[in-house]
Design an enzyme around this catalytic site. Structure first.
Site, PDB file in Angstrom:
ATOM      1  N   ASP A 118       0.843  -1.188   0.000  1.00 14.33           N
ATOM      2  CA  ASP A 118       0.000   0.000   0.000  1.00 14.33           C
ATOM      3  C   ASP A 118       0.879   1.239   0.000  1.00 14.33           C
ATOM      4  OD1 ASP A 118       0.846   0.152   2.687  1.00 14.33           O
ATOM      5  OD2 ASP A 118      -1.046   1.047   3.299  1.00 14.33           O
TER       6      ASP A 118
ATOM      7  N   ASP B  42      -5.230  -6.365   9.459  1.00 15.59           N
ATOM      8  CA  ASP B  42      -3.853  -6.295   9.926  1.00 15.59           C
ATOM      9  C   ASP B  42      -3.772  -5.470  11.193  1.00 15.59           C
ATOM     10  OD1 ASP B  42      -2.713  -3.337   9.272  1.00 15.59           O
ATOM     11  OD2 ASP B  42      -4.092  -3.946   7.685  1.00 15.59           O
TER      12      ASP B  42
END
Length: 421
Positions: free
Chosen positions: A92, A247
């Site tokens: 990301d 996460d």
């Protein structure tokens, strides 16, 4: 139509949490062959034969030019991280790092080859964080940036026949705005979504958002990742509302950023204080709640050699206790005497007594606790603190697997009874 019930996977964010696998705890020296920590040191998974996560999240913010070159030299991110190719690595752009900028510092035609050439399994489109405190015009401006990037990202991914899986990221300022973004991403053609910007949200706010999004995905094969909030208390709601992965850095970070009662985690949900033994180093600056060495020497009218001697006595006392050669009371007295030198507000007797009495590291049996014993519970330096964090990741993952297994059984039994979406 039967309601889709998901399992849920855990991704561990990678922030270069590494330790020297051959570190000498007695001399406190790195191994002689350690010339490049990024190539030599080990991450959490390297210490365990069994899995301790289902995937890795790697932010663009930590991939400096040097790291980029190392990944390419290693022939991809999996080799660089010493990961099996079967374990997904999600990339990301690290939107939190540029939250104060007018625009993201990356462009789609820059991020696509970055994900592809470095071998990421999954790549997240470029987003811009939105906070509810922002003016409406700023919210809408940032939302449009996120949507425009997502549209271009997916189009160019198809044009270039990229091999990584594209993930469209959802941003917004409330449940309704995030639902609308999810709808637009699905209309663009995304089959994989991620929900961002919720790290500081409470559980109720997260559930409210997921409830708003769920009708859009409940009868489709859509994956949904939630960034930063892999909380055990949310597992039932995650599974019920279509979350397929999440996460969190919490298990690792609490090892050295937590309070005086939650540094060491166990698989049955207990948490313990680590025993703080600050290092004696000349001119070391003040750290969180710990006086600097110079301050300790001045306030306690000590010479540095005297302080070093007390430091070693404390470490040796803990090791003797671990070996059964010292009593709890004598060890605790030595630890607290050294501890009190480092600040007036250090009230550690109760949590330290519990840790030493129950000796959780002896009950664990994991590879790290077996290898280094009481060193894992000593709050002192990267090589101990991050190993404790690695242990916490394993303990958390085992709790998560148990939660998922139990909830999956419960929800599927309920599914058979109810039979409705």
């Amino acid at each position: 139509m039967n309601r889709k019930i998901n399992s849920m996977k855990f991704y561990l964010p990678n922030f270069e949490d590494l330790v020297d696998p051959k570190y000498n705890f007695l001399t406190e020296e790195n191994s002689p062959e350690r010339t490049n920590r990024l190539l030599h040191d080990w991450g959490a998974h390297c210490f365990y034969e069994e899995p301790i996560f289902d995937g890795v999240l790697m932010s663009k913010t930590i991939v400096t030019r040097r790291v980029d070159a190392l990944i390419r030299n290693a022939q991809g991110v999996h080799n660089y991280l010493r990961l099996s190719p079967n374990i997904p690595v999600m990339g990301d752009c690290g939107a939190f790092s540029y939250r104060d900028k007018d625009q993201p510092p990356y462009a789609v035609d820059q991020i696509l080859p970055y994900y592809e050439e470095l071998g990421f399994t999954q790549g997240v489109s470029i987003d811009h964080l939105i906070f509810s405190s922002m003016e409406q015009r700023v919210r809408e401006y940032r939302l449009q940036i996120t949507l425009d990037n997502a549209r271009a990202f997916l189009a160019q991914h198809k044009e270039q026949a990229c091999t990584f899986t594209p993930i469209g990221i959802i941003q917004g300022w409330d449940a309704a705005s995030r639902r609308d973004v999810a709808r637009q991403l699905l209309e663009m053609g995304y089959q994989h979504l991620a929900l961002g910007g919720m790290v500081r949200s409470n559980n109720a706010q997260i559930v409210e958002t997921l409830q708003a999004i769920h009708p859009l995905i409940c009868d489709q094969e859509i994956t949904l990742h939630v960034f930063g909030v892999a909380r055990l208390g949310l597992v039932p709601d995650f599974m019920r509302l279509g979350v397929t992965s999440a996460d969190s850095t919490a298990p690792l970070r609490r090892a050295f950023l937590g309070t005086n009662s939650d540094n060491y985690w166990t698989r049955d949900g207990q948490k313990y204080a680590a025993i703080r033994v600050p290092g004696t180093k000349k001119r070391v600056a003040r750290r969180r709640g710990v006086d600097s060495t110079d301050e300790v020497l001045e306030k306690n009218h000590l010479q540095i050699e005297q302080l070093k001697q007390m430091e070693q006595q404390t470490l040796n006392s803990l090791r003797r206790y671990d070996a059964g050669d010292a009593t709890l009371e004598d060890t605790l007295e030595t630890v607290l005497a050294y501890d009190r030198l480092h600040g007036k507000k250090r009230q550690h007797e109760k949590p330290y007594r519990r840790t030493l009495e129950e000796q959780p590291w002896k009950q664990c049996g994991c590879a790290i606790c077996e290898a280094i014993g009481i060193e894992v519970i000593i709050f002192r330096g990267n090589n101990r603190n991050r190993r404790r964090g690695f242990h916490n990741v394993k303990a958390f993952y085992e709790q998560l697997l148990n939660q998922v297994t139990m909830r999956w059984r419960d929800l599927n039994r309920k599914e058979v009874r109810d039979g409705a979406c």
